[in-house]
Write a protein that holds these residues in place. Structure first.
Motif, PDB file in Angstrom:
ATOM      1  N   VAL A 144       0.806  -1.224   0.000  1.00 47.25           N
ATOM      2  CA  VAL A 144       0.000   0.000   0.000  1.00 47.25           C
ATOM      3  C   VAL A 144       0.838   1.272   0.000  1.00 47.25           C
ATOM      4  O   VAL A 144       0.381   2.328  -0.450  1.00 47.25           O
ATOM      5  CB  VAL A 144      -0.984  -0.014   1.200  1.00 47.25           C
ATOM      6  CG1 VAL A 144      -0.224   0.152   2.523  1.00 47.25           C
ATOM      7  CG2 VAL A 144      -2.068   1.038   1.044  1.00 47.25           C
ATOM      8  N   LYS A 145       2.077   1.192   0.471  1.00 54.60           N
ATOM      9  CA  LYS A 145       2.928   2.394   0.497  1.00 54.60           C
ATOM     10  C   LYS A 145       3.187   2.929  -0.905  1.00 54.60           C
ATOM     11  O   LYS A 145       3.372   4.138  -1.090  1.00 54.60           O
ATOM     12  CB  LYS A 145       4.260   2.090   1.203  1.00 54.60           C
ATOM     13  CG  LYS A 145       4.133   1.771   2.683  1.00 54.60           C
ATOM     14  CD  LYS A 145       5.476   1.713   3.368  1.00 54.60           C
ATOM     15  CE  LYS A 145       6.325   0.554   2.872  1.00 54.60           C
ATOM     16  NZ  LYS A 145       5.755  -0.764   3.243  1.00 54.60           N
ATOM     17  N   ILE A 146       3.205   2.039  -1.897  1.00 56.61           N
ATOM     18  CA  ILE A 146       3.501   2.473  -3.269  1.00 56.61           C
ATOM     19  C   ILE A 146       2.386   3.346  -3.849  1.00 56.61           C
ATOM     20  O   ILE A 146       2.662   4.461  -4.312  1.00 56.61           O
ATOM     21  CB  ILE A 146       3.817   1.253  -4.156  1.00 56.61           C
ATOM     22  CG1 ILE A 146       5.184   0.686  -3.756  1.00 56.61           C
ATOM     23  CG2 ILE A 146       3.789   1.626  -5.643  1.00 56.61           C
ATOM     24  CD1 ILE A 146       5.578  -0.584  -4.464  1.00 56.61           C
ATOM     25  N   PRO A 147       1.117   2.929  -3.854  1.00 52.10           N
ATOM     26  CA  PRO A 147       0.075   3.851  -4.355  1.00 52.10           C
ATOM     27  C   PRO A 147      -0.072   5.105  -3.504  1.00 52.10           C
ATOM     28  O   PRO A 147      -0.408   6.175  -4.030  1.00 52.10           O
ATOM     29  CB  PRO A 147      -1.197   3.003  -4.348  1.00 52.10           C
ATOM     30  CG  PRO A 147      -0.919   1.865  -3.441  1.00 52.10           C
ATOM     31  CD  PRO A 147       0.546   1.595  -3.550  1.00 52.10           C
ATOM     32  N   MET A 148       0.186   5.021  -2.204  1.00 55.16           N
ATOM     33  CA  MET A 148       0.115   6.217  -1.357  1.00 55.16           C
ATOM     34  C   MET A 148       1.158   7.237  -1.796  1.00 55.16           C
ATOM     35  O   MET A 148       0.878   8.436  -1.919  1.00 55.16           O
ATOM     36  CB  MET A 148       0.316   5.835   0.108  1.00 55.16           C
ATOM     37  CG  MET A 148      -0.831   5.040   0.708  1.00 55.16           C
ATOM     38  SD  MET A 148      -0.518   4.487   2.413  1.00 55.16           S
ATOM     39  CE  MET A 148      -0.592   6.051   3.268  1.00 55.16           C
ATOM     40  N   TYR A 149       2.369   6.774  -2.048  1.00 51.97           N
ATOM     41  CA  TYR A 149       3.456   7.651  -2.471  1.00 51.97           C
ATOM     42  C   TYR A 149       3.191   8.228  -3.860  1.00 51.97           C
ATOM     43  O   TYR A 149       3.365   9.436  -4.099  1.00 51.97           O
ATOM     44  CB  TYR A 149       4.767   6.861  -2.444  1.00 51.97           C
ATOM     45  CG  TYR A 149       5.916   7.530  -3.142  1.00 51.97           C
ATOM     46  CD1 TYR A 149       6.443   8.734  -2.676  1.00 51.97           C
ATOM     47  CD2 TYR A 149       6.489   6.962  -4.285  1.00 51.97           C
ATOM     48  CE1 TYR A 149       7.507   9.350  -3.317  1.00 51.97           C
ATOM     49  CE2 TYR A 149       7.543   7.564  -4.935  1.00 51.97           C
ATOM     50  CZ  TYR A 149       8.047   8.763  -4.444  1.00 51.97           C
ATOM     51  OH  TYR A 149       9.100   9.361  -5.100  1.00 51.97           O
ATOM     52  N   ILE A 150       2.749   7.374  -4.787  1.00 53.19           N
ATOM     53  CA  ILE A 150       2.526   7.831  -6.164  1.00 53.19           C
ATOM     54  C   ILE A 150       1.343   8.788  -6.234  1.00 53.19           C
ATOM     55  O   ILE A 150       1.352   9.737  -7.025  1.00 53.19           O
ATOM     56  CB  ILE A 150       2.362   6.623  -7.096  1.00 53.19           C
ATOM     57  CG1 ILE A 150       3.709   5.904  -7.209  1.00 53.19           C
ATOM     58  CG2 ILE A 150       1.866   7.047  -8.479  1.00 53.19           C
ATOM     59  CD1 ILE A 150       3.681   4.616  -7.982  1.00 53.19           C
ATOM     60  N   LEU A 151       0.327   8.576  -5.405  1.00 57.94           N
ATOM     61  CA  LEU A 151      -0.799   9.508  -5.365  1.00 57.94           C
ATOM     62  C   LEU A 151      -0.328  10.913  -4.992  1.00 57.94           C
ATOM     63  O   LEU A 151      -0.788  11.905  -5.589  1.00 57.94           O
ATOM     64  CB  LEU A 151      -1.846   9.026  -4.361  1.00 57.94           C
ATOM     65  CG  LEU A 151      -3.059   9.938  -4.185  1.00 57.94           C
ATOM     66  CD1 LEU A 151      -3.851  10.044  -5.492  1.00 57.94           C
ATOM     67  CD2 LEU A 151      -3.955   9.429  -3.050  1.00 57.94           C
ATOM     68  N   SER A 152       0.592  11.021  -4.061  1.00 56.97           N
ATOM     69  CA  SER A 152       1.100  12.344  -3.662  1.00 56.97           C
ATOM     70  C   SER A 152       1.854  13.005  -4.809  1.00 56.97           C
ATOM     71  O   SER A 152       1.758  14.226  -5.003  1.00 56.97           O
ATOM     72  CB  SER A 152       1.993  12.220  -2.435  1.00 56.97           C
ATOM     73  OG  SER A 152       3.193  11.519  -2.725  1.00 56.97           O
TER      74      SER A 152
END
Length: 280
Positions: A144-152
């Motif tokens: 989940v850290k990957i989509p959270m980071y890319i969303l930002s």
């Protein structure tokens, strides 16, 4: 019968799963039956999935290089690493085959900071960014850290004008593409946030595996008639897909292949991509 996976975990041998993967290689029923029988005879408690895979691959290769190449697809995609630069080019080719205009490795200024974007795609008036998450090990999933980071990153870029295809373009959507899988939390977060995902088996009807098979977009690393060094040379020359060499014997001459080997490589690529324009 217990077998050992790449991750080290121990699971029950699933004969149906092996059969399913062999069916996807487009091998004949007789070849599949022979391989399953051979595996049944040679399997033992504690054998690794790697050894089972190698046994099946070698038997497929005796039958047909092209079926072995299809069976080798996931491992071939991992050979687009280790850094993932060629995986980004591969994803760009995949979108281009679906009618998108694409660009790779762009630096764009966001509201707060600048960002290096792996792939930018455009169809009609819609421009989207594609972030590629390459994993060199098959058991590593994108959490989940990957989509959270890319969303930002997407939020920092989306409300600004960027010189991409014209002098003033806006990014309206965001994809995340990986060669492996996403965790459930990653998929839930991405779907809730409006991010689009592409992985080995997701979305189920439009997964990376399905897009490759249906579009015959097999990477050059699939081919069994080329060495690893030769595949690397071709990728450096921007040859990413197997079908890009079918009418391009000159590029194979350029990396030092003999006429006989060129014929064999083109024959395998043609059969792999079901492209019949070659001499028997």
């Amino acid at each position: 019968m217990k077998i050992v996976k790449h991750s080290g975990s121990v699971v029950e041998f699933n004969r149906d799963k092996l059969k399913s993967s062999l069916l996807k290689s487009d091998a004949s029923k007789s070849v599949i039956d022979e391989i399953l029988q051979t595996v049944d005879n040679q399997i033992y408690e504690g054998i690794t999935t790697k050894k089972i895979y190698k046994l099946a691959f070698n038997l497929l290769k005796k039958s047909s290089n092209a079926t072995a190449a299809r069976y080798n697809l996931r491992a071939a995609i991992q050979m687009l690493g280790p850094a993932g630069f060629f995986f980004e080019k591969f994803i760009s080719r995949l979108f281009a085959s679906e009618g998108y205009t694409t660009k790779t490795n762009l630096f764009l200024q966001g509201k707060c900071v600048s960002h290096e974007i792996d792939v930018i795609i455009k169809k009609y008036d819609f421009i989207e960014m594609v972030e590629c998450k390459f994993h060199p090990r098959s058991e590593t999933n994108s959490d989940v850290k990957i989509p959270m980071y890319i969303l930002s990153r997407f939020k920092d870029l989306k409300d600004r004008n960027h010189p991409i295809f014209s002098k003033s373009d806006k990014i309206t959507g965001c994809w995340i593409a990986t060669n492996n899988r996403f965790t459930t939390d990653a998929m839930d977060f991405a779907n809730c946030s409006g991010l689009k995902l592409l992985s080995w088996d997701y979305p189920p009807k439009f997964s990376l595996r399905k897009k490759i098979d249906e579009g015959q977009l097999y990477p050059i690393t699939c081919l069994t008639t080329l060495t690893i060094a030769e595949k690397d040379k071709l990728m450096v020359l921007d040859v990413i897909l197997a079908r890009e060499i079918i009418d391009n014997a000159e590029i194979l001459e350029k990396i030092g292949l003999s006429p006989i080997r060129i014929k064999n490589v083109i024959k395998e690529a043609s059969e792999l991509c079901k492209y019949l324009k070659y001499e028997n």
